[in-house]
Design a protein around this motif. Structure first.
Motif, PDB file in Angstrom:
ATOM      1  N   UNK A 637       0.857  -1.191   0.000  1.00 27.59           N
ATOM      2  CA  UNK A 637       0.000   0.000   0.000  1.00 27.59           C
ATOM      3  C   UNK A 637       0.882   1.226   0.000  1.00 27.59           C
ATOM      4  N   UNK A 638       0.597   2.151  -0.899  1.00 31.62           N
ATOM      5  CA  UNK A 638       1.353   3.400  -0.999  1.00 31.62           C
ATOM      6  C   UNK A 638       0.342   4.529  -1.127  1.00 31.62           C
ATOM      7  N   UNK A 639       0.396   5.502  -0.229  1.00 33.17           N
ATOM      8  CA  UNK A 639      -0.570   6.603  -0.240  1.00 33.17           C
ATOM      9  C   UNK A 639       0.171   7.924  -0.070  1.00 33.17           C
ATOM     10  N   UNK A 662       3.396  10.845   2.599  1.00 31.75           N
ATOM     11  CA  UNK A 662       3.582   9.632   1.810  1.00 31.75           C
ATOM     12  C   UNK A 662       3.672   8.464   2.778  1.00 31.75           C
ATOM     13  N   UNK A 663       2.747   7.523   2.659  1.00 35.66           N
ATOM     14  CA  UNK A 663       2.739   6.343   3.507  1.00 35.66           C
ATOM     15  C   UNK A 663       3.003   5.129   2.632  1.00 35.66           C
ATOM     16  N   UNK A 664       4.080   4.367   2.987  1.00 37.05           N
ATOM     17  CA  UNK A 664       4.434   3.159   2.257  1.00 37.05           C
ATOM     18  C   UNK A 664       4.319   1.969   3.193  1.00 37.05           C
ATOM     19  N   UNK A 665       3.557   0.932   2.757  1.00 38.51           N
ATOM     20  CA  UNK A 665       3.370  -0.276   3.559  1.00 38.51           C
ATOM     21  C   UNK A 665       3.713  -1.492   2.715  1.00 38.51           C
ATOM     22  N   UNK A 750       7.003   1.829  -8.314  1.00 40.62           N
ATOM     23  CA  UNK A 750       6.528   1.787  -6.939  1.00 40.62           C
ATOM     24  C   UNK A 750       5.113   2.332  -6.845  1.00 40.62           C
ATOM     25  N   UNK A 751       4.808   3.296  -7.696  1.00 38.61           N
ATOM     26  CA  UNK A 751       3.466   3.863  -7.680  1.00 38.61           C
ATOM     27  C   UNK A 751       2.489   2.976  -8.448  1.00 38.61           C
ATOM     28  N   UNK A 752       3.007   2.123  -9.307  1.00 40.13           N
ATOM     29  CA  UNK A 752       2.138   1.235 -10.077  1.00 40.13           C
ATOM     30  C   UNK A 752       2.048  -0.145  -9.457  1.00 40.13           C
ATOM     31  N   UNK A 753       3.142  -0.534  -8.740  1.00 40.56           N
ATOM     32  CA  UNK A 753       3.199  -1.826  -8.074  1.00 40.56           C
ATOM     33  C   UNK A 753       3.027  -2.978  -9.051  1.00 40.56           C
TER      34      UNK A 753
END
Length: 839
Positions: A637-639, A662-665, A750-753
């Motif tokens: 999850x990236x927000x 920016x939250x990266x999980x 990373x934004x597309x995963x």
């Protein structure tokens, strides 16, 4: 005349009929029979030229005196019967004056009571080689039958007035032409009848159904076949031709009430052996089962299956166009024109109509065509066309189908009638070289094409000027654009269109637009929409591979400008993208601008790619990935949030301007199987970044940078892949600027995963008032320095102070802080190495 003695010695005026026998005649007073085998001659009435002249051979006549009628009359061999109208025939008044009596007053001023009617109807047949000839036409047949009546009870005045009425109310007011030439008033000109067989007259029992009064008449020709010809080389061939001259019934009311008007009807009936075939220089060749003509009102009906074909070498300016061919299965109704107007005024076809012309083909269940009079040296021109039931019109450049189609015309600059308005209903479908157009109803306004060849046929050089379409509108253009809606109004001259729908759908090059209202300008190169809508397109990823599907929704408006390849949407904008079922990316904002670019792949295949995205107002970027397509367990999850986001797809650079987060999980197992660092700082878990100025993700350089009071907090994942956010962050970093190397993430992926193995950063740098807090095992460590560098491969942190100062590390389980100008922190062993600045 009644009361006058018949003088057989002289040809006196009162004689109604004079019969001359050239051979011995025998009389039988008992039987009332006269018989002669020699030639005979009958003249009636008046002076030469006589109105009726009859010649033949062999007379047998039986007169029934008590009844006052001829019971039988036969001429064994006919020669000729000639009817000659003459202007100097004595009228009823003249006859009365010659007999020394006063003429009766006009019925309008002094009505005379007529004697009771005593009508006897007769039937006459002429057999073998029958031929009727007049100045206008001729008819050949095997048998001619005539049914008529004698009224011996009506007054002289009544007969005269009826005869006058008949003369003044001639059914053909002007010289007939076309079909009237062929089938016109048989008694209007000199008529000669010849035959070779017997002529027989018999009284009929009762009134024939076709007749209504004594002076009505039915003339019937039977032949093998019967053939009628006109002076204009027109021809009818069939088994039977029937001519009726009778009193016309009133339109409404009592059918016995006299109208004083006459009607003339003609029928031509074909059979399997002798079909009905008509031809003429103006009408071409027509065939059907039966023809009925009303000569009094210039109408004609062809019954049954039929065909009308123009002559290939047609040169009559009033006739049908060369190559014209039409067939039908039920009937054809015609309104005939007089000589000044051409051949027909209108034609109404019923049943499986199939019309072929060298430039157009028409099929329909019913077709009505109306014509305007021909001008000087021109043919009659189509004025209106109305087709119904499975209409199919084909031309060289297109095709139209519908259930109901009306076409009207207007005069062009050359004085020709050209199509002007086309009105269609019921599954209207237009196909041509530029479009495939469907709608429940449609109104198309045509105009002259300014680029047409001035020497060409302007009838088919028309172009669309205006279109109105409604109900299930579906338009597909040659460039691949497809439009679906409930109503469309387009102006070709202004190159604009307005659509409404529920919703309007526009598709082109893999892009799909859905809105409630849409305005198109400049041939669709400019589009604006009011209200909520949705836009979907496929973003190419790599050459030869399909890209991900991007969907954009909004609540206020949308605009598109092809000249700058820009899409602008406002109001609760949400953009979603998905590469595969296990992942979903979503971006929301108040305002979004998408800029596209034309690209070329492979062998010149053109498509459009995303060039840039600018989002503003409450921007939220969210990327998620699940373990399976059922989306039950989230593993990534990236927000990101901020007031404004700019993404440049060319350089793969995303910039959030202003304060953001920016939250990266990441909750996956490390694919490399590397052990966690003893300080428990890893790419697995949850990491939160905040800043006050900007965030830049540079995919081309695989870099990540925060500016303005950058803050990072990290919660590592446990062995089971869970994160406990209720506990303080294991690592908490504050600084002025922060940057990182994203090569381990895969750049902007990373934004597309789509292909991200880990969110762990390979290198990390923090500068300006760096403070790092580390919590582990109830021990808190606080590090203060000027710059901090993290190496993910070595799992080391390099801490450096400003010149003249030292790095300071405070730990709650130790009484004294550790300080040095430079410190290396080994995360694997949790050991500190203190170094001098130049070491």
């Amino acid at each position: 005349p009644k009361g006058t003695r018949l003088d057989l010695a002289s040809d006196t005026t009162p004689i109604a009929v004079k019969l001359t026998l050239d051979d011995t005649a025998s009389f039988d007073a008992t039987l009332g029979k006269i018989e002669s085998k020699g030639p005979l001659r009958l003249v009636a009435p008046g002076r030469a030229p006589h109105r009726l002249l009859f010649e033949g051979r062999g007379l047998v006549m039986v007169y029934n005196e008590p009844v006052g009628r001829v019971d039988y009359l036969q001429i064994q061999e006919g020669k000729e019967l000639r009817y000659t109208p003459t202007d100097d025939e004595p009228s009823g008044n003249q006859l009365a004056a010659q007999q020394g009596t006063q003429p009766a007053k006009s019925p309008s001023t002094s009505p005379q009571k007529a004697r009771p009617s005593n009508v006897q109807y007769y039937g006459v047949t002429f057999e073998d080689n029958v031929k009727v000839v007049s100045a206008e036409r001729s008819i050949d047949a095997n048998v001619l039958s005539v049914r008529f009546g004698f009224d011996s009870g009506s007054s002289e005045q009544e007969n005269d007035s009826r005869e006058s009425t008949r003369k003044t109310e001639s059914p053909v007011g002007s010289k007939p032409s076309g079909m009237s030439d062929l089938l016109g008033d048989i008694g209007s000109d000199d008529v000669s009848l010849t035959w070779t067989g017997p002529m027989t007259l018999r009284p009929l029992r009762g009134r024939p159904v076709e007749l209504r009064q004594a002076r009505d008449v039915v003339v019937e020709f039977l032949g093998t076949p019967a053939v009628a010809r006109s002076a204009r080389s027109e021809r009818i061939s069939c088994e039977k031709i029937v001519f009726i001259d009778r009193e016309k019934l009133p339109d409404l009311g009592d059918t016995d009430a006299p109208t004083g008007k006459r009607e003339q009807l003609l029928s031509a009936i074909g059979s399997a052996m002798y079909p009905l075939i008509m031809s003429g220089p103006g009408m071409g060749t027509a065939s059907a089962d039966e023809l009925k003509v009303g000569l009094h009102n210039q109408t004609a009906i062809l019954y049954g299956e039929g065909r009308l074909t123009a002559h290939a070498d047609e040169d009559d300016a009033r006739g049908l166009p060369a190559g014209f061919n039409v067939s039908w299965s039920r009937r054809l109704e015609l309104t005939l024109a007089d000589e000044s107007e051409g051949t027909i005024k209108s034609a109404h076809f019923y049943g499986d109509v199939d019309l072929k012309e060298k430039r157009v083909k028409v099929k329909a269940g019913e077709l009505r065509a109306e014509f305007l009079p021909a001008g000087a040296k021109k043919r009659p021109q189509l004025h209106r066309v109305h087709a119904r039931q499975d209409v199919d019109i084909q031309a060289a450049d297109g095709r139209i189908t519908a259930q109901d189609l009306r076409i009207t015309t207007q005069l062009d600059a050359d004085g020709n009638l050209v199509p002007h308005i086309m009105h269609g209903k019921g599954n209207v479908h237009i196909r041509d070289t530029t479009q495939d157009f469907k709608a429940g109803g449609m109104k198309v306004t045509l105009g002259q094409d300014p680029t047409r060849n001035p020497q060409g046929d302007s009838t088919f050089d028309q172009q669309v000027k205006h279109i109105q379409a409604w109900e299930a509108v579906h338009l597909k253009m040659t460039d691949g654009t497809t439009i679906i809606g409930d109503r469309l109004e387009a102006n070709a001259e202004k190159r604009s269109a307005h659509l409404i729908g529920s919703p309007v759908k526009v598709s082109r090059d893999g892009a799909h637009l859905q809105v409630l209202q849409l305005d198109l300008l400049d041939d669709g190169k400019v589009a604006t929409a009011r209200g909520a809508g949705q836009f979907t397109y496929t973003e190419p990823d790599r050459a030869g591979q399909p890209g991900r599907i991007i969907t954009v929704t909004w609540s206020e408006s949308m605009s598109y400008r092809d000249s700058i390849n820009q899409i602008h949407v406002t109001g609760n904008v949400v953009a979603t993208a998905s590469d595969k079922p296990t992942q979903l990316n979503r971006m929301s904002a108040d305002d979004l601008r998408l800029e596209l670019t034309d690209a070329t792949e492979g062998k010149g295949t053109e498509h459009r790619e995303l060039k840039s995205v600018r989002a503003s107002g409450n921007v939220v970027l969210l990327a998620r990935q699940w373990q399976t397509a059922e989306r039950k367990k989230m593993i990534l999850r990236l927000r990101a949030t901020g007031p404004e986001l700019l993404f440049d797809n060319t350089t793969e650079t995303a910039t959030i301007t202003g304060a953001g987060t920016l939250l990266a999980e990441d909750y996956r197992a490390d694919p490399a199987g590397r052990p966690l660092a003893s300080v428990n700082v890893t790419g697995r878990g949850a990491t939160l970044f905040t800043w006050t100025k900007s965030m830049v993700m540079d995919g081309e350089n695989t870099s990540f940078a925060l500016d303005g009071k950058a803050h990072m907090s990290h919660w590592p994942a446990s062995g089971g892949g869970h994160v406990d956010l209720t506990q303080p962050a294991v690592a908490d970093l504050q600084c002025e600027k922060m940057s990182a190397d994203m090569s381990g993430i895969g750049g902007m992926h990373a934004m597309r995963m789509s292909e991200t193995d880990s969110l762990k950063l390979d290198e990390f740098n923090a500068t300006g008032g760096v403070q790092l807090r580390h919590h582990q095992n109830n021990i808190q460590r606080v590090i203060s320095c000027q710059t901090m560098t993290y190496d993910a491969v070595l799992q080391q942190v390099n801490l450096l102070a400003m010149p003249g100062r030292e790095v300071e590390i405070m730990q709650t389980d130790k009484p004294k802080p550790v300080s040095s100008p430079r410190i290396i922190w080994d995360l694997k062993r949790d050991r500190l190495q203190l170094l001098q600045p130049n070491y």
